[in-house]
Design a protein around this motif. Structure first.
Motif, PDB file in Angstrom:
ATOM      1  N   ALA A   1      34.833  33.949  44.834  1.00 54.98           N
ATOM      2  CA  ALA A   1      36.023  34.148  44.183  1.00 54.98           C
ATOM      3  C   ALA A   1      35.596  32.508  43.012  1.00 54.98           C
ATOM      4  CB  ALA A   1      36.815  33.339  44.516  1.00 54.98           C
ATOM      5  N   ALA A   2      34.526  32.343  41.644  1.00 63.42           N
ATOM      6  CA  ALA A   2      34.010  31.669  41.097  1.00 63.42           C
ATOM      7  C   ALA A   2      34.623  31.999  39.482  1.00 63.42           C
ATOM      8  CB  ALA A   2      32.546  31.963  41.404  1.00 63.42           C
ATOM      9  N   ARG A   3      34.461  30.731  39.131  1.00 63.46           N
ATOM     10  CA  ARG A   3      34.591  31.049  37.994  1.00 63.46           C
ATOM     11  C   ARG A   3      33.001  31.386  37.205  1.00 63.46           C
ATOM     12  NH1 ARG A   3      36.451  25.191  35.964  1.00 63.46           N
ATOM     13  NH2 ARG A   3      38.886  25.510  36.900  1.00 63.46           N
ATOM     14  N   SER A   4      32.074  31.396  37.616  1.00 57.12           N
ATOM     15  CA  SER A   4      30.709  32.960  37.124  1.00 57.12           C
ATOM     16  C   SER A   4      30.211  32.242  37.785  1.00 57.12           C
ATOM     17  CB  SER A   4      29.962  31.939  36.011  1.00 57.12           C
ATOM     18  OG  SER A   4      29.835  30.172  36.718  1.00 57.12           O
ATOM     19  N   ILE A   5      28.978  33.386  38.175  1.00 54.35           N
ATOM     20  CA  ILE A   5      28.249  33.962  39.416  1.00 54.35           C
ATOM     21  C   ILE A   5      27.006  34.511  38.322  1.00 54.35           C
ATOM     22  CG2 ILE A   5      28.660  36.450  39.332  1.00 54.35           C
ATOM     23  CD1 ILE A   5      27.723  36.088  42.200  1.00 54.35           C
ATOM     24  N   SER A   6      25.971  34.380  38.968  1.00 53.32           N
ATOM     25  CA  SER A   6      24.721  34.465  38.246  1.00 53.32           C
ATOM     26  C   SER A   6      23.406  35.086  39.047  1.00 53.32           C
ATOM     27  CB  SER A   6      23.501  33.415  37.533  1.00 53.32           C
ATOM     28  OG  SER A   6      22.488  33.861  37.032  1.00 53.32           O
ATOM     29  N   VAL A   7      23.346  36.325  39.022  1.00 55.21           N
ATOM     30  CA  VAL A   7      21.830  37.250  40.032  1.00 55.21           C
ATOM     31  C   VAL A   7      21.062  37.217  39.161  1.00 55.21           C
ATOM     32  CG1 VAL A   7      22.044  39.016  41.674  1.00 55.21           C
ATOM     33  CG2 VAL A   7      23.986  38.063  41.673  1.00 55.21           C
ATOM     34  N   GLU A   8      19.977  36.284  39.674  1.00 58.88           N
ATOM     35  CA  GLU A   8      18.504  36.893  39.139  1.00 58.88           C
ATOM     36  C   GLU A   8      18.040  37.863  39.187  1.00 58.88           C
ATOM     37  OE1 GLU A   8      16.002  33.183  39.303  1.00 58.88           O
ATOM     38  OE2 GLU A   8      17.417  31.964  38.544  1.00 58.88           O
TER      39      GLU A   8
ATOM     40  N   ILE B   1      36.958  36.843  39.295  1.00 60.43           N
ATOM     41  CA  ILE B   1      36.162  36.111  38.039  1.00 60.43           C
ATOM     42  C   ILE B   1      37.137  35.251  37.718  1.00 60.43           C
ATOM     43  CG2 ILE B   1      35.017  35.486  36.628  1.00 60.43           C
ATOM     44  CD1 ILE B   1      33.163  36.460  38.841  1.00 60.43           C
ATOM     45  N   GLY B   2      37.138  33.881  37.326  1.00 63.39           N
ATOM     46  CA  GLY B   2      37.935  33.665  36.427  1.00 63.39           C
ATOM     47  C   GLY B   2      38.974  31.933  37.408  1.00 63.39           C
ATOM     48  N   GLN B   3      39.653  32.056  36.969  1.00 61.66           N
ATOM     49  CA  GLN B   3      40.866  30.606  37.189  1.00 61.66           C
ATOM     50  C   GLN B   3      40.998  30.253  39.108  1.00 61.66           C
ATOM     51  OE1 GLN B   3      41.464  28.432  34.578  1.00 61.66           O
ATOM     52  NE2 GLN B   3      42.482  26.283  36.799  1.00 61.66           N
ATOM     53  N   ILE B   4      40.079  29.250  39.478  1.00 60.36           N
ATOM     54  CA  ILE B   4      40.086  29.537  40.808  1.00 60.36           C
ATOM     55  C   ILE B   4      40.921  27.912  41.241  1.00 60.36           C
ATOM     56  CG2 ILE B   4      38.844  28.468  43.148  1.00 60.36           C
ATOM     57  CD1 ILE B   4      37.824  30.409  41.101  1.00 60.36           C
TER      58      ILE B   4
ATOM     59  N   ARG C   1      46.216  31.465  47.938  1.00 59.01           N
ATOM     60  CA  ARG C   1      47.448  32.455  47.942  1.00 59.01           C
ATOM     61  C   ARG C   1      46.469  33.117  46.672  1.00 59.01           C
ATOM     62  NH1 ARG C   1      50.952  29.027  49.676  1.00 59.01           N
ATOM     63  NH2 ARG C   1      52.319  28.436  46.807  1.00 59.01           N
ATOM     64  N   SER C   2      46.663  33.076  45.623  1.00 59.94           N
ATOM     65  CA  SER C   2      46.169  33.535  44.241  1.00 59.94           C
ATOM     66  C   SER C   2      45.190  33.925  44.710  1.00 59.94           C
ATOM     67  CB  SER C   2      46.331  32.876  43.343  1.00 59.94           C
ATOM     68  OG  SER C   2      44.647  31.595  42.806  1.00 59.94           O
ATOM     69  N   THR C   3      43.745  33.785  45.521  1.00 57.73           N
ATOM     70  CA  THR C   3      42.851  33.826  45.380  1.00 57.73           C
ATOM     71  C   THR C   3      42.432  34.457  46.687  1.00 57.73           C
ATOM     72  OG1 THR C   3      41.710  32.046  44.712  1.00 57.73           O
ATOM     73  CG2 THR C   3      40.315  33.385  46.007  1.00 57.73           C
ATOM     74  N   GLU C   4      43.605  34.969  47.529  1.00 57.76           N
ATOM     75  CA  GLU C   4      43.863  35.856  48.659  1.00 57.76           C
ATOM     76  C   GLU C   4      44.200  36.981  48.314  1.00 57.76           C
ATOM     77  OE1 GLU C   4      45.777  34.556  51.933  1.00 57.76           O
ATOM     78  OE2 GLU C   4      44.131  32.908  52.335  1.00 57.76           O
ATOM     79  N   SER C   5      45.088  37.050  47.142  1.00 59.37           N
ATOM     80  CA  SER C   5      45.790  38.119  46.385  1.00 59.37           C
ATOM     81  C   SER C   5      44.826  39.453  45.794  1.00 59.37           C
ATOM     82  CB  SER C   5      46.831  37.913  45.481  1.00 59.37           C
ATOM     83  OG  SER C   5      46.444  37.708  44.909  1.00 59.37           O
ATOM     84  N   SER C   6      43.399  38.049  44.738  1.00 58.08           N
ATOM     85  CA  SER C   6      42.434  38.719  44.105  1.00 58.08           C
ATOM     86  C   SER C   6      42.352  39.527  44.730  1.00 58.08           C
ATOM     87  CB  SER C   6      42.138  37.727  43.852  1.00 58.08           C
ATOM     88  OG  SER C   6      42.494  37.083  42.638  1.00 58.08           O
ATOM     89  N   PHE C   7      41.066  39.226  45.896  1.00 58.19           N
ATOM     90  CA  PHE C   7      40.762  39.433  46.762  1.00 58.19           C
ATOM     91  C   PHE C   7      40.806  41.695  47.097  1.00 58.19           C
ATOM     92  CE2 PHE C   7      38.738  35.261  48.109  1.00 58.19           C
ATOM     93  CZ  PHE C   7      37.465  36.334  47.400  1.00 58.19           C
ATOM     94  N   GLN C   8      42.430  41.341  47.645  1.00 55.35           N
ATOM     95  CA  GLN C   8      43.115  42.121  48.010  1.00 55.35           C
ATOM     96  C   GLN C   8      43.352  43.760  47.161  1.00 55.35           C
ATOM     97  OE1 GLN C   8      47.187  41.139  49.254  1.00 55.35           O
ATOM     98  NE2 GLN C   8      46.215  39.821  52.108  1.00 55.35           N
ATOM     99  N   ASP C   9      43.608  42.861  46.035  1.00 53.55           N
ATOM    100  CA  ASP C   9      43.593  43.735  44.921  1.00 53.55           C
ATOM    101  C   ASP C   9      41.896  44.148  44.456  1.00 53.55           C
ATOM    102  OD1 ASP C   9      45.834  43.023  44.795  1.00 53.55           O
ATOM    103  OD2 ASP C   9      46.019  42.080  43.104  1.00 53.55           O
ATOM    104  N   ALA C  10      41.468  43.691  44.423  1.00 54.93           N
ATOM    105  CA  ALA C  10      39.841  44.076  44.284  1.00 54.93           C
ATOM    106  C   ALA C  10      39.644  45.358  45.639  1.00 54.93           C
ATOM    107  CB  ALA C  10      38.636  43.164  44.767  1.00 54.93           C
TER     108      ALA C  10
END
Length: 260
Positions: free
Chosen positions: A205-212, A223-226, A243-252
């Motif tokens: 859970a992050a605002r941005s991720i970069s994979v070279e 991705i979004g507001q943490i 709790r909002s982060t955990e719900s994001s993982f469940q919806d993924a």
């Protein structure tokens, strides 16, 4: 019999003072005019290091009131001028089992044979090369270890070295994480960077991720507001944000998502 280095003595029969015989040639005594033996290189380097520390200074922050002050590089402790809290400035190196709490503005080095099981370790920077079973909180954490990390890590900046291959059982909190080796676990951060030949597997859970190019990421991504302010460590985030982060993982979608 007189002492070999004696320069004068007194006769026990008549009480007169006299000069005893010179010491034998095989007995060599060092006089004040002779130069002392040269010091070893380690002591010379130690003196140079101490001299350099005296010439430098650093800014430290109080644990309680967060007031910053400038101290000498050779200082081992100081007192906060605002709240009078004692601030330890020493460095610690863990080479065996250790379970006491550490609270310092210095550095902590967990060597390859070290086993850190402290309930609370707070420091400026940490180098992890051994087993971490306790709770670590620092500004910069460098992981150069292969194995499982059952402890909790929270830092402003986390670096997973190229030779590292770690699996974190507990959630990792950071503002920024750089992954140059292999890492698996759950991450909550402001930004995540997977470098070339780096590998990250797990929930992020992050605002941005970069994979070279040449790096790899697989897992669930939110991705979004943490839910924490800029510059604030994730260890202090509100429960609602978790709790909002955990719900994001469940919806993924529950399948690996390789990064391209």
């Amino acid at each position: 019999m007189e002492y070999a280095a004696a320069k004068s003595s007194m006769c026990r029969q008549c009480g007169r003072s006299f000069t005893p015989f010179a010491p034998k040639p095989i007995l060599k005594l060092r006089t004040t005019e002779e130069a002392p033996a040269p010091e070893t290189s380690s002591s010379i380097f130690g003196k140079l290091e101490d001299f350099w520390k005296r010439q430098t200074s650093s800014v430290v922050e109080c644990f309680e009131c967060k007031r910053k002050q400038q101290v000498s590089g050779a200082a081992t402790s100081t007192i906060c001028p605002s709240c009078s809290t004692h601030i330890d400035l020493r460095d610690y190196k863990i080479t065996s089992g250790f379970s006491r709490s550490i609270r310092t503005r210095g550095n902590v080095h967990l060597s390859g044979k070290g086993d850190l099981a402290s309930s609370s370790v707070e420091c400026q920077s940490a180098l992890i090369e051994g087993r971490l079973r306790g709770n670590l909180h620092c500004d910069t954490a460098t992981i150069n270890y292969s194995g499982k990390i059952p402890g909790r890590i929270s830092a402003r900046h986390i670096i997973v070295d190229r030779k590292a291959d770690v699996h974190c059982f507990r959630r990792v909190h950071a503002e920024h994480i750089e992954i140059k080796g292999r890492m698996s676990g759950e991450i909550i951060a402001q930004s995540v960077t997977v470098h070339r030949k780096g590998s990250l597997e797990g929930d992020v859970a992050a605002r941005s991720i970069s994979v070279e190019k040449g790096g790899m990421f697989s897992g669930q991504l939110a991705i979004g507001q943490i839910g924490f302010a800029q510059g604030e460590l994730l260890g202090k985030e509100k429960p609602t944000a978790l709790r909002s982060t955990e719900s994001s993982f469940q919806d993924a979608v529950a399948r690996p998502l390789p990064a391209t």
